[in-house]
Design a protein around this motif. Structure first.
Motif, mmCIF file in Angstrom:
data_model
loop_
_atom_site.group_PDB
_atom_site.id
_atom_site.type_symbol
_atom_site.label_atom_id
_atom_site.label_comp_id
_atom_site.label_asym_id
_atom_site.label_seq_id
_atom_site.Cartn_x
_atom_site.Cartn_y
_atom_site.Cartn_z
ATOM 1 N N GLN A 20 -20.070 12.810 -45.153
ATOM 2 C CA GLN A 20 -19.360 14.084 -45.001
ATOM 3 C C GLN A 20 -18.724 14.547 -46.311
ATOM 4 O O GLN A 20 -18.272 15.683 -46.408
ATOM 5 C CB GLN A 20 -18.267 13.949 -43.940
ATOM 6 C CG GLN A 20 -18.797 13.649 -42.558
ATOM 7 C CD GLN A 20 -17.685 13.320 -41.570
ATOM 8 O OE1 GLN A 20 -16.519 13.243 -41.926
ATOM 9 N NE2 GLN A 20 -18.060 13.110 -40.325
ATOM 10 N N ALA A 21 -18.706 13.704 -47.310
ATOM 11 C CA ALA A 21 -17.982 13.988 -48.554
ATOM 12 C C ALA A 21 -18.755 14.947 -49.455
ATOM 13 O O ALA A 21 -19.987 15.012 -49.431
ATOM 14 C CB ALA A 21 -17.727 12.684 -49.299
ATOM 15 N N TYR A 22 -17.987 15.672 -50.263
ATOM 16 C CA TYR A 22 -18.576 16.533 -51.289
ATOM 17 C C TYR A 22 -19.192 15.672 -52.385
ATOM 18 O O TYR A 22 -18.802 14.520 -52.590
ATOM 19 C CB TYR A 22 -17.511 17.435 -51.919
ATOM 20 C CG TYR A 22 -16.936 18.461 -50.976
ATOM 21 C CD1 TYR A 22 -17.710 19.523 -50.507
ATOM 22 C CD2 TYR A 22 -15.610 18.372 -50.568
ATOM 23 C CE1 TYR A 22 -17.178 20.476 -49.648
ATOM 24 C CE2 TYR A 22 -15.070 19.326 -49.702
ATOM 25 C CZ TYR A 22 -15.862 20.360 -49.245
ATOM 26 O OH TYR A 22 -15.337 21.301 -48.395
ATOM 27 N N ASP A 23 -20.146 16.251 -53.116
ATOM 28 C CA ASP A 23 -20.796 15.516 -54.207
ATOM 29 C C ASP A 23 -19.790 15.041 -55.250
ATOM 30 O O ASP A 23 -19.883 13.922 -55.748
ATOM 31 C CB ASP A 23 -21.863 16.384 -54.883
ATOM 32 C CG ASP A 23 -23.094 16.577 -53.998
ATOM 33 O OD1 ASP A 23 -23.252 15.815 -53.024
ATOM 34 O OD2 ASP A 23 -23.883 17.492 -54.299
ATOM 35 N N SER A 24 -18.820 15.874 -55.563
ATOM 36 C CA SER A 24 -17.822 15.482 -56.571
ATOM 37 C C SER A 24 -17.003 14.287 -56.085
ATOM 38 O O SER A 24 -16.642 13.404 -56.871
ATOM 39 C CB SER A 24 -16.901 16.655 -56.910
ATOM 40 O OG SER A 24 -16.214 17.086 -55.746
ATOM 41 N N THR A 25 -16.726 14.242 -54.800
ATOM 42 C CA THR A 25 -15.994 13.112 -54.232
ATOM 43 C C THR A 25 -16.844 11.850 -54.299
ATOM 44 O O THR A 25 -16.332 10.763 -54.618
ATOM 45 C CB THR A 25 -15.596 13.405 -52.771
ATOM 46 O OG1 THR A 25 -14.811 14.597 -52.736
ATOM 47 C CG2 THR A 25 -14.815 12.255 -52.169
ATOM 48 N N LEU A 26 -18.128 11.990 -54.031
ATOM 49 C CA LEU A 26 -19.031 10.841 -54.130
ATOM 50 C C LEU A 26 -19.064 10.301 -55.552
ATOM 51 O O LEU A 26 -19.062 9.083 -55.760
ATOM 52 C CB LEU A 26 -20.442 11.217 -53.669
ATOM 53 C CG LEU A 26 -20.606 11.519 -52.185
ATOM 54 C CD1 LEU A 26 -22.026 12.015 -51.910
ATOM 55 C CD2 LEU A 26 -20.277 10.321 -51.335
ATOM 56 N N ASP A 27 -19.081 11.205 -56.530
ATOM 57 C CA ASP A 27 -19.059 10.784 -57.934
ATOM 58 C C ASP A 27 -17.786 10.006 -58.250
ATOM 59 O O ASP A 27 -17.825 8.979 -58.934
ATOM 60 C CB ASP A 27 -19.171 11.991 -58.867
ATOM 61 C CG ASP A 27 -20.534 12.657 -58.802
ATOM 62 O OD1 ASP A 27 -21.516 11.994 -58.385
ATOM 63 O OD2 ASP A 27 -20.616 13.848 -59.170
ATOM 64 N N GLU A 28 -16.651 10.477 -57.747
ATOM 65 C CA GLU A 28 -15.374 9.792 -57.978
ATOM 66 C C GLU A 28 -15.358 8.418 -57.312
ATOM 67 O O GLU A 28 -14.882 7.446 -57.902
ATOM 68 C CB GLU A 28 -14.222 10.642 -57.456
ATOM 69 C CG GLU A 28 -13.976 11.896 -58.255
ATOM 70 C CD GLU A 28 -12.889 12.765 -57.637
ATOM 71 O OE1 GLU A 28 -12.014 12.239 -56.928
ATOM 72 O OE2 GLU A 28 -12.926 13.980 -57.874
ATOM 73 N N ILE A 29 -15.867 8.338 -56.101
ATOM 74 C CA ILE A 29 -15.911 7.059 -55.380
ATOM 75 C C ILE A 29 -16.805 6.077 -56.121
ATOM 76 O O ILE A 29 -16.452 4.906 -56.296
ATOM 77 C CB ILE A 29 -16.396 7.264 -53.928
ATOM 78 C CG1 ILE A 29 -15.348 8.042 -53.136
ATOM 79 C CG2 ILE A 29 -16.708 5.927 -53.260
ATOM 80 C CD1 ILE A 29 -15.829 8.539 -51.781
ATOM 81 N N TYR A 30 -17.931 6.553 -56.584
ATOM 82 C CA TYR A 30 -18.858 5.694 -57.327
ATOM 83 C C TYR A 30 -18.207 5.159 -58.603
ATOM 84 O O TYR A 30 -18.284 3.968 -58.900
ATOM 85 C CB TYR A 30 -20.143 6.462 -57.653
ATOM 86 C CG TYR A 30 -21.165 5.635 -58.373
ATOM 87 C CD1 TYR A 30 -21.866 4.644 -57.701
ATOM 88 C CD2 TYR A 30 -21.425 5.838 -59.724
ATOM 89 C CE1 TYR A 30 -22.808 3.871 -58.366
ATOM 90 C CE2 TYR A 30 -22.353 5.072 -60.391
ATOM 91 C CZ TYR A 30 -23.046 4.095 -59.708
ATOM 92 O OH TYR A 30 -23.967 3.322 -60.375
ATOM 93 N N ALA A 31 -17.527 6.031 -59.321
ATOM 94 C CA ALA A 31 -16.853 5.615 -60.553
ATOM 95 C C ALA A 31 -15.757 4.590 -60.245
ATOM 96 O O ALA A 31 -15.598 3.598 -60.967
ATOM 97 C CB ALA A 31 -16.267 6.832 -61.269
ATOM 98 N N LEU A 32 -15.028 4.800 -59.171
ATOM 99 C CA LEU A 32 -13.980 3.860 -58.781
ATOM 100 C C LEU A 32 -14.571 2.502 -58.423
ATOM 101 O O LEU A 32 -14.065 1.458 -58.851
ATOM 102 C CB LEU A 32 -13.194 4.423 -57.591
ATOM 103 C CG LEU A 32 -12.107 3.523 -57.017
ATOM 104 C CD1 LEU A 32 -11.051 3.208 -58.071
ATOM 105 C CD2 LEU A 32 -11.478 4.155 -55.797
#
Length: 79
Positions: A20-32
């Motif tokens: 359900q997350a936005y692409d930008s949120t996915l990028d942040e989660i991946y980086a974390l």
């Protein structure tokens, strides 16, 4: 430590949120997650260095014992 069933349920719930997350949120989660992985690797290396130093000091820790301690430490952190 979570049971296998608790772990599977948590992963399912995380997957629902990820889908359900936005692409930008996915990028942040991946980086974390990458930073967490790097920090854990650094901790593992520190534990290895400590075991190696202790073995050099008193010659009481074999390489096999050091590997066992390192693996035990990793399992504790994952739990």
């Amino acid at each position: 430590m979570k049971s296998q069933q608790e772990r599977e349920q948590l992963i399912k719930e995380i997957n629902i949120l990820l889908n359900q997350a936005y692409d930008s949120t996915l990028d942040e989660i991946y980086a974390l997650l990458q930073r967490i992985e790097e920090a854990e690797e650094e901790e593992d290396l520190k534990a290895y260095d400590k075991a190696k130093k202790e073995a050099n000091i008193d010659n009481s820790l074999s390489w096999e014992d050091a590997k066992k301690e390192l693996k035990a430490g990793i399992k504790k952190e994952v739990a």
